[in-house]
Each structure stands twice: as C-alpha cells, then as structure tokens.
Design an enzyme around this catalytic site. Structure first.
Site, short mmCIF file in Angstrom:
data_model
loop_
_atom_site.label_atom_id
_atom_site.label_comp_id
_atom_site.label_asym_id
_atom_site.label_seq_id
_atom_site.Cartn_x
_atom_site.Cartn_y
_atom_site.Cartn_z
N ARG A 1 2.94 17.80 6.81
CA ARG A 1 2.38 16.66 7.79
C ARG A 1 2.84 16.66 9.23
O ARG A 1 3.88 16.95 9.33
CB ARG A 1 2.36 15.05 7.13
CG ARG A 1 1.66 14.86 6.03
CD ARG A 1 2.05 13.52 5.47
NE ARG A 1 3.50 13.47 4.90
CZ ARG A 1 4.21 12.31 4.50
NH1 ARG A 1 3.26 11.47 4.41
NH2 ARG A 1 5.23 12.44 4.31
N CYS B 1 3.61 5.33 -4.06
CA CYS B 1 2.37 5.12 -3.08
C CYS B 1 1.60 4.12 -2.94
O CYS B 1 1.26 3.43 -2.14
CB CYS B 1 1.58 6.48 -3.04
SG CYS B 1 2.39 8.06 -2.93
N GLU C 1 -3.19 14.55 0.84
CA GLU C 1 -2.82 14.33 -0.32
C GLU C 1 -1.43 15.36 -0.54
O GLU C 1 -1.44 16.51 -0.32
CB GLU C 1 -3.96 14.93 -1.35
CG GLU C 1 -3.69 14.99 -3.00
CD GLU C 1 -3.77 13.51 -3.43
OE1 GLU C 1 -4.49 12.69 -2.85
OE2 GLU C 1 -3.04 13.02 -4.31
N ASP D 1 6.79 19.06 3.29
CA ASP D 1 6.13 18.13 4.02
C ASP D 1 5.32 18.76 4.96
O ASP D 1 5.75 19.04 6.07
CB ASP D 1 7.04 16.93 4.59
CG ASP D 1 6.30 15.88 4.92
OD1 ASP D 1 5.08 16.13 5.26
OD2 ASP D 1 6.72 14.76 5.09
N ARG E 1 1.52 15.09 0.57
CA ARG E 1 2.15 15.30 1.85
C ARG E 1 1.68 16.66 2.35
O ARG E 1 2.26 17.38 3.24
CB ARG E 1 3.81 15.52 1.60
CG ARG E 1 4.32 14.09 1.26
CD ARG E 1 5.73 14.52 1.16
NE ARG E 1 6.70 13.33 0.62
CZ ARG E 1 7.43 13.60 -0.54
NH1 ARG E 1 7.96 14.88 -0.96
NH2 ARG E 1 7.88 12.45 -1.02
N ARG F 1 0.84 0.96 9.59
CA ARG F 1 1.16 1.70 8.43
C ARG F 1 0.35 3.02 8.36
O ARG F 1 -0.78 2.94 8.57
CB ARG F 1 1.23 0.90 7.16
CG ARG F 1 1.14 1.70 5.59
CD ARG F 1 2.64 2.09 5.36
NE ARG F 1 2.77 2.98 4.38
CZ ARG F 1 4.06 3.83 4.13
NH1 ARG F 1 5.01 3.63 4.78
NH2 ARG F 1 4.07 4.58 3.08
N ILE F 2 1.04 4.04 8.52
CA ILE F 2 0.36 5.62 8.27
C ILE F 2 0.63 6.00 6.66
O ILE F 2 1.81 6.13 6.55
CB ILE F 2 0.58 6.56 9.30
CG1 ILE F 2 0.79 5.99 10.64
CG2 ILE F 2 0.36 7.78 9.06
CD1 ILE F 2 1.55 7.08 11.67
ZN LIG Z 1 1.89 8.98 -4.34
#
Ligand SMILES: [Zn+2]
Length: 206
Positions: free
Chosen positions: A135, A74, A99, A133, A101, A56-57
């Site tokens: 990331r 989350c 934090e 996003d 994304r 899990r990431i």
């Molecule tokens: Zn969250």
C-alpha cells in the site's frame, strides 16, 4: 498521460449518497482514480464538518470484514473505528480496495495456505514473490485533499500511515490507538508479526 492529468486536477468523487448505518448517519463517497499504478478505488464515510476529524484508513479485508475471520483483527478494528467516529461526530473512514495489504484476495488465501504450514504473514508473502505491504496511501491522500482536510487525528497503530500522511503535508495532530480488546487467540501470531516485523504500535497481550 491521463494519470498525470488526474493527479494535477485532483481526484473527485464519482458518486455520493446518504448512508445511514448501525453506528451513525454518514454520507458515502465513491472515488476512483489512476494515480500511476492502475485504477484504484476507495470509499469514504463522512460524518460532520471534518474540522480536524478523526480519520481511519481501513484496507478492505473481505475475510475479516464480511466473514468475521479470526485470523486477523480487521473487522474488530473497523467496528471500533466506526463507533469512535460516530461518538466524535466529526470523522472520516476511508475504505481502500487493498485486500491483503494490496496483494489481492486470491494471493491472500495462497499466503494463508503457507501460513498454515508455518510461515508468518511476511514470510508467506516473500515466498509468493509479493511485498509484505503493497500500500502507498496516495489515493487516501488525494481524497483528503478533495475534502479540504489538512489536519487529522489518525486512528492507527501503523507508523507507515502516519509517515505517508506527513510526507503528503497532512498534519497528524494526534495518533489514536486502534487496538480492539479481547481478540481471538487465532490472531496472536498475526499480531505478533505486525508488531515485530512491521513495526506496528501494539501493546503485547498479557
Ligand atoms: Zn483482515
């Protein structure tokens, strides 16, 4: 210059320690690296031999993970993943310092303010001039390389994570859904946006 050298040499943990939790008895590793976009950090919670581990990431969500915010899923996802890894006896949770994304804590609350006035999560970020996003998963990929992991069972609903791993040569042999049951209705619109605008593989609530 230093960043390129880091990539070539491969990242290494800066520290590791024994880490008993209420879900299981893990080992914790701290990673820090500049892969070309500034210094990033992430933790890994490891259980077992990592033979095609359950992975899990998770991106840091202070508001959800610590305060139990019901604006997002989350914390429920984090708890579900830790429980699943503990049950499998062979897994890795990577906790990225990303934090909101990747937009940061303060910008995330700015986005919440806009969401309270009607924007969804994507529109709010756009209005703030930020990506929906931010990331790229480069550090998690380097961490997996350090652990010697080439194949994983990935716990995610996010196709971008599957693609990022595949592009880096890490085989996703199975996708395991990460959809906690019985979420608060406060997260309905957030989840709807994840599904409709960000392509997350979520089963609509009935
Ligand atoms: Zn969250």
């Amino acid at each position: 210059m230093a960043a390129t050298e880091t990539v070539r040499a491969g990242v290494q943990p800066v520290a590791e320690a024994d880490f008993p939790t209420r879900w299981g008895h893990f080992r914790i590793y701290a990673f820090e690296a500049d892969l070309g976009a500034g210094l990033e950090s992430a933790l890994a919670l490891r259980l077992g031999e990592l033979e095609t581990p359950l992975l899990r990431i998770h991106s840091q969500c202070l508001t959800g993970d610590v305060f139990g915010s019901q604006r997002c899923d989350c914390r429920a996802q984090l708890e579900l993943s830790l429980a699943a890894i503990a049950a499998s006896g062979n897994g890795l949770l990577i906790y990225e310092d990303k934090e909101g994304r990747g937009i940061g804590l303060i910008n995330k609350i700015r986005a919440y303010q806009l969401q309270d006035r009607g924007d969804d999560t994507v529109e709010a970020n756009q209005r703030l001039g930020l990506p929906a996003d931010a990331r790229d998963y480069r550090l998690p990929v380097e961490m997996l390389r350090w652990f010697g992991v080439r194949r994983v069972k990935l716990m995610t609903n996010n196709p971008a994570k599957i693609e990022a791993l595949a592009a880096a040569g890490i085989e996703v042999v199975e996708r395991v859904a990460c959809q906690p049951p019985a979420l608060s209705t406060h997260a309905d619109r957030y989840l709807q946006t994840k599904r409709n605008k960000l392509g997350h593989l979520l089963t609509p609530k009935r």
